[in-house]
Design a protein around this motif. Structure first.
Motif, PDB file in Angstrom:
ATOM      1  N   VAL A   1       0.911  -1.221   0.032  1.00  0.00           N
ATOM      2  CA  VAL A   1       0.044  -0.074   0.159  1.00  0.00           C
ATOM      3  C   VAL A   1       0.778   1.166  -0.018  1.00  0.00           C
ATOM      4  CG1 VAL A   1      -1.771   1.202   1.585  1.00  0.00           C
ATOM      5  CG2 VAL A   1      -1.935  -0.987   0.915  1.00  0.00           C
ATOM      6  N   GLY A   2       2.014   1.267   0.797  1.00  0.00           N
ATOM      7  CA  GLY A   2       2.901   2.388   1.018  1.00  0.00           C
ATOM      8  C   GLY A   2       3.570   2.670  -0.414  1.00  0.00           C
ATOM      9  N   MET A   3       3.825   1.434  -1.027  1.00  0.00           N
ATOM     10  CA  MET A   3       4.541   1.756  -2.581  1.00  0.00           C
ATOM     11  C   MET A   3       3.497   2.222  -3.534  1.00  0.00           C
ATOM     12  SD  MET A   3       7.826   1.146  -1.746  1.00  0.00           S
ATOM     13  CE  MET A   3       8.331   1.044  -3.506  1.00  0.00           C
ATOM     14  N   VAL A   4       2.261   1.742  -3.220  1.00  0.00           N
ATOM     15  CA  VAL A   4       1.423   2.145  -4.246  1.00  0.00           C
ATOM     16  C   VAL A   4       0.926   3.776  -4.129  1.00  0.00           C
ATOM     17  CG1 VAL A   4      -1.176   2.362  -4.631  1.00  0.00           C
ATOM     18  CG2 VAL A   4       0.119   0.192  -4.452  1.00  0.00           C
ATOM     19  N   PHE A   5       1.022   4.248  -2.849  1.00  0.00           N
ATOM     20  CA  PHE A   5       0.867   5.815  -2.473  1.00  0.00           C
ATOM     21  C   PHE A   5       1.879   6.543  -2.953  1.00  0.00           C
ATOM     22  CE2 PHE A   5      -2.078   4.833   0.934  1.00  0.00           C
ATOM     23  CZ  PHE A   5      -2.907   5.986   1.150  1.00  0.00           C
ATOM     24  N   ALA A  24       1.656   6.660  -6.707  1.00  0.00           N
ATOM     25  CA  ALA A  24       0.596   7.965  -7.044  1.00  0.00           C
ATOM     26  C   ALA A  24       1.430   9.373  -6.677  1.00  0.00           C
ATOM     27  CB  ALA A  24      -0.571   7.778  -6.055  1.00  0.00           C
ATOM     28  N   GLY A  25       2.099   9.651  -5.829  1.00  0.00           N
ATOM     29  CA  GLY A  25       2.759  10.699  -5.526  1.00  0.00           C
ATOM     30  C   GLY A  25       3.842  11.290  -6.621  1.00  0.00           C
ATOM     31  N   MET A  26       4.416  10.147  -7.180  1.00  0.00           N
ATOM     32  CA  MET A  26       5.503  10.418  -8.233  1.00  0.00           C
ATOM     33  C   MET A  26       4.635  10.882  -9.423  1.00  0.00           C
ATOM     34  SD  MET A  26       8.578  10.275  -6.794  1.00  0.00           S
ATOM     35  CE  MET A  26       7.448  11.293  -5.710  1.00  0.00           C
ATOM     36  N   LEU A  27       3.618  10.117  -9.577  1.00  0.00           N
ATOM     37  CA  LEU A  27       2.795  10.463 -10.859  1.00  0.00           C
ATOM     38  C   LEU A  27       2.154  11.692 -10.862  1.00  0.00           C
ATOM     39  CD1 LEU A  27       0.343   7.192 -11.168  1.00  0.00           C
ATOM     40  CD2 LEU A  27       2.014   8.147 -13.018  1.00  0.00           C
ATOM     41  N   TRP A  71       9.548  10.498 -13.935  1.00  0.00           N
ATOM     42  CA  TRP A  71       8.984   8.985 -14.463  1.00  0.00           C
ATOM     43  C   TRP A  71       9.672   7.761 -14.001  1.00  0.00           C
ATOM     44  CZ3 TRP A  71       4.191   8.124 -15.981  1.00  0.00           C
ATOM     45  CH2 TRP A  71       3.448   9.059 -16.485  1.00  0.00           C
ATOM     46  N   LEU A  72      11.105   8.097 -13.766  1.00  0.00           N
ATOM     47  CA  LEU A  72      11.896   7.076 -13.256  1.00  0.00           C
ATOM     48  C   LEU A  72      11.528   6.546 -11.822  1.00  0.00           C
ATOM     49  CD1 LEU A  72      14.323   4.984 -13.476  1.00  0.00           C
ATOM     50  CD2 LEU A  72      15.927   6.828 -12.867  1.00  0.00           C
ATOM     51  N   SER A  73      11.336   7.558 -11.219  1.00  0.00           N
ATOM     52  CA  SER A  73      10.657   7.306  -9.850  1.00  0.00           C
ATOM     53  C   SER A  73       9.524   6.703  -9.870  1.00  0.00           C
ATOM     54  CB  SER A  73      10.681   8.691  -9.056  1.00  0.00           C
ATOM     55  OG  SER A  73      11.827   9.279  -8.718  1.00  0.00           O
ATOM     56  N   VAL A  74       8.466   7.027 -10.559  1.00  0.00           N
ATOM     57  CA  VAL A  74       7.136   6.197 -10.876  1.00  0.00           C
ATOM     58  C   VAL A  74       7.507   4.831 -11.105  1.00  0.00           C
ATOM     59  CG1 VAL A  74       5.045   6.061 -12.433  1.00  0.00           C
ATOM     60  CG2 VAL A  74       6.093   8.566 -11.670  1.00  0.00           C
ATOM     61  N   GLY A  75       8.398   4.760 -12.151  1.00  0.00           N
ATOM     62  CA  GLY A  75       8.751   3.276 -12.284  1.00  0.00           C
ATOM     63  C   GLY A  75       9.399   2.517 -10.985  1.00  0.00           C
ATOM     64  N   CYS A 127       8.715   3.130  -7.942  1.00  0.00           N
ATOM     65  CA  CYS A 127       8.021   2.921  -6.726  1.00  0.00           C
ATOM     66  C   CYS A 127       6.874   1.690  -7.338  1.00  0.00           C
ATOM     67  CB  CYS A 127       7.166   3.977  -6.694  1.00  0.00           C
ATOM     68  SG  CYS A 127       8.070   5.353  -5.605  1.00  0.00           S
ATOM     69  N   ALA A 128       6.632   1.633  -8.451  1.00  0.00           N
ATOM     70  CA  ALA A 128       5.615   0.692  -9.417  1.00  0.00           C
ATOM     71  C   ALA A 128       6.177  -0.692  -9.038  1.00  0.00           C
ATOM     72  CB  ALA A 128       5.099   0.962 -10.593  1.00  0.00           C
ATOM     73  N   LEU A 129       7.393  -0.875  -9.457  1.00  0.00           N
ATOM     74  CA  LEU A 129       8.133  -1.925  -9.357  1.00  0.00           C
ATOM     75  C   LEU A 129       8.257  -2.479  -7.862  1.00  0.00           C
ATOM     76  CD1 LEU A 129      10.168  -4.077 -10.805  1.00  0.00           C
ATOM     77  CD2 LEU A 129      11.932  -2.353 -10.548  1.00  0.00           C
ATOM     78  N   GLY A 130       8.589  -1.429  -7.160  1.00  0.00           N
ATOM     79  CA  GLY A 130       8.684  -1.793  -5.759  1.00  0.00           C
ATOM     80  C   GLY A 130       7.271  -2.503  -5.057  1.00  0.00           C
ATOM     81  N   ALA A 131       6.075  -1.931  -5.680  1.00  0.00           N
ATOM     82  CA  ALA A 131       4.894  -2.251  -5.288  1.00  0.00           C
ATOM     83  C   ALA A 131       4.728  -3.918  -5.615  1.00  0.00           C
ATOM     84  CB  ALA A 131       3.800  -1.755  -5.750  1.00  0.00           C
ATOM     85  N   ILE A 132       5.232  -3.923  -6.947  1.00  0.00           N
ATOM     86  CA  ILE A 132       5.106  -5.567  -7.450  1.00  0.00           C
ATOM     87  C   ILE A 132       6.005  -6.460  -6.780  1.00  0.00           C
ATOM     88  CG2 ILE A 132       5.478  -6.876  -9.655  1.00  0.00           C
ATOM     89  CD1 ILE A 132       4.479  -4.156 -11.249  1.00  0.00           C
ATOM     90  N   LEU A 133       7.224  -6.042  -6.534  1.00  0.00           N
ATOM     91  CA  LEU A 133       8.185  -6.956  -5.899  1.00  0.00           C
ATOM     92  C   LEU A 133       7.824  -7.249  -4.452  1.00  0.00           C
ATOM     93  CD1 LEU A 133      11.414  -5.748  -7.537  1.00  0.00           C
ATOM     94  CD2 LEU A 133      10.154  -7.997  -8.089  1.00  0.00           C
ATOM     95  N   THR A 134       7.334  -6.484  -3.801  1.00  0.00           N
ATOM     96  CA  THR A 134       7.065  -6.499  -2.357  1.00  0.00           C
ATOM     97  C   THR A 134       5.818  -7.373  -2.396  1.00  0.00           C
ATOM     98  OG1 THR A 134       7.594  -3.964  -1.827  1.00  0.00           O
ATOM     99  CG2 THR A 134       5.960  -5.121  -0.359  1.00  0.00           C
ATOM    100  N   TRP A 135       4.776  -7.295  -3.011  1.00  0.00           N
ATOM    101  CA  TRP A 135       3.506  -8.075  -3.237  1.00  0.00           C
ATOM    102  C   TRP A 135       3.929  -9.412  -3.503  1.00  0.00           C
ATOM    103  CZ3 TRP A 135      -0.869  -7.915  -0.767  1.00  0.00           C
ATOM    104  CH2 TRP A 135      -1.764  -9.001  -0.785  1.00  0.00           C
TER     105      TRP A 135
END
Length: 476
Positions: free
Chosen positions: A327-331, A334-337, A427-431, A433-441
């Protein structure tokens, strides 16, 4: 107040300064550029050189402390940080200032690696949790209030942010020398991985150099530097599999939950350094805000950590580290977007939304990622696992900042303008954080999900840190 509490105070002096430095210097960069005539590449090296030096030396500094005395190495580190602060504060040339930052990084490495060791060495087992709580609170508080303190000091002069370190360093050194007993680890290996240290230093330096100078130097030279750097990092990987006391034990990453937590650390901390480097420049150079106003404006990135950290333990118990971190990585994503959409006229209310979302991400992920990583390790691996996780965080800042800077300079050179280049490079930070969310889950698990013994898989007790890991558990 007896000696153990004075030791905690002295160790926290050094820790506070180093954590404060990570936000204060970023805030000062626009003033530094105008005053000493630094190029964009030189400005970036003022951050990258510092981070790179700490990343390369921190684990080795911890091992040297085990061998030759933790108090001795801590004091040497404080003295080195003081010398670097003087050089940086008096610099009239950008290259001299970069040299000062390298000296600061070399001094910061043993301070970060050994401050907790000094504390754990003097407290009885029953009091270690309380001491660790104070130590961690100092670290988080310094990060949180750094922008405000930096903004106030920069209203005087940017050199003050370096020179103000001196009385605090002196006080910390006197206290540690007077009250902290010397300690070593008789069971620690007496070997230093010099080949690995050389390969890692060369590889990281050349890769970061290629990224930072990608727009300033010719393409063949940049490619050659990158290739040699990657080959050196490959050599580092080979060396680490052949020495008895490696800097990085790569086998740790075969543990799925530890890999997931480390990936989250890399992604989130990498995004943090990119944000804290570019956003103050955007607010001051594009929006025309003073350092003090800028410092107040970026507080929503750092302050949520203070308010959320006390609740993360209960949230982990209720929801599990995987859900909380995801959830944190999704936040964070979103913030980076949000920050990819800014331009020179964007309202601060919109920018504030991005800052708050990312600040919430830091609060939800930063502490649980350490908990999840350590919970995945058997007790005998806690020490090296904590050290490698901290090194991952430091490397994240070095690499992500260099890569984001390369994208920024490429966009700036194509005529995007400063604000557009900051937004585009985000956009690199967006990527991340999104990658972090996927790998975390995908990888992080609770002890119950792993079906392991909670006494082994659960977060290590403070005594485990005291005997196995305290000299390598450092944060940035």
């Amino acid at each position: 107040m007896n000696g153990k509490w004075w030791t905690l105070v002295g160790a926290c002096f050094g820790l506070f300064l180093l954590m404060l430095d990570s936000t204060v210097v970023s805030l000062a960069l626009p003033r530094i550029r105008h005053d000493v005539g630094a190029s964009p590449e030189q400005l970036q090296w003022m951050m990258n050189a510092y981070l790179l030096t700490i990343a390369v030396l921190a684990v080795t500094a911890g091992r040297l402390g085990d061998m030759f005395g933790r108090r001795r190495l801590f004091l040497i580190g404080m003295a080195g940080f003081a010398i670097g602060s003087v050089v940086s504060g008096l610099a009239g040339d950008p290259d001299v200032l970069i040299g000062g930052r390298i000296l600061q990084g070399a001094g910061a490495a043993p301070v970060l690696a050994l401050s907790l060791a000094l504390v754990c060495n003097v407290f009885p087992e029953a009091e270690v949790p309380k001491a660790l709580g104070i130590w961690a609170a100092v670290s988080s508080s310094a990060l949180a209030i750094g922008p405000l303190i930096g903004g106030i000091l920069l209203e005087i002069d940017w050199r003050v942010i370096f020179l103000m370190n001196l009385p605090l360093i002196a006080a910390g050194m006197v206290i540690v020398h007077r009250f902290a007993p010397e300690s070593t680890d008789p069971g620690s290996t007496r070997e230093i991985d010099w080949p690995g240290l050389a390969a890692l230093s060369l590889g990281l330096t050349l890769v970061v150099l290629a990224l930072v100078q990608s727009e300033a130097w010719s393409t063949p030279l940049v490619v050659a530097l990158a290739v040699i750097g990657l080959v050196s990092l490959g050599a580092f990987w080979l060396v680490e599999h052949r020495v008895r006391a490696p800097i990085v034990e790569f086998g740790l990453f075969r543990n799925g939950p530890y890999f997931g937590a480390s990936a989250a650390a890399f992604c989130l901390v990498g995004a943090w350094w990119a944000v804290i480097y570019f956003q103050p420049q955007y607010l001051q150079d594009v929006r025309g805000h003073s350092p003090l106003v800028c410092g107040i404006e970026v507080l929503p990135i750092t302050v949520p950590m203070i308010f959320l950290s006390p609740f993360t333990g209960r949230l982990i118990a209720k929801c599990g580290a995987r859900a909380l971190m995801t959830v944190g990585m999704v936040f964070g994503t979103a913030g980076m977007l949000v920050l990819t959409q800014i331009d020179a006229t964007t309202s601060y209310a919109f920018i504030l939304l991005g800052y708050l979302l990312f600040g919430i991400a830091l609060g939800l992920v930063y502490a649980p990622m350490s908990t999840a990583a350590m919970a995945a390790m058997p007790k005998e691996k806690v020490g090296i696992a904590a050290g490698v996780l901290s090194m991952v965080r430091l490397l994240a800042g070095t690499i992500a900042l260099a890569a984001t800077g390369a994208i920024f300079h490429s966009l700036l050179g194509s005529g995007k303008g400063f604000a557009g280049s900051v937004a585009g490079s985000t956009w690199l930070s967006v990527g991340l954080c999104a990658l972090g969310a996927i790998l975390t889950w995908g990888f992080v698990r609770s002890p119950a999900e792993e079906g392991s013994d909670p006494a082994v898989a659960g977060e290590p007790a403070p005594v485990d840190l005291q005997h196995h890991a305290h000299h390598r558990r450092f944060h940035l």
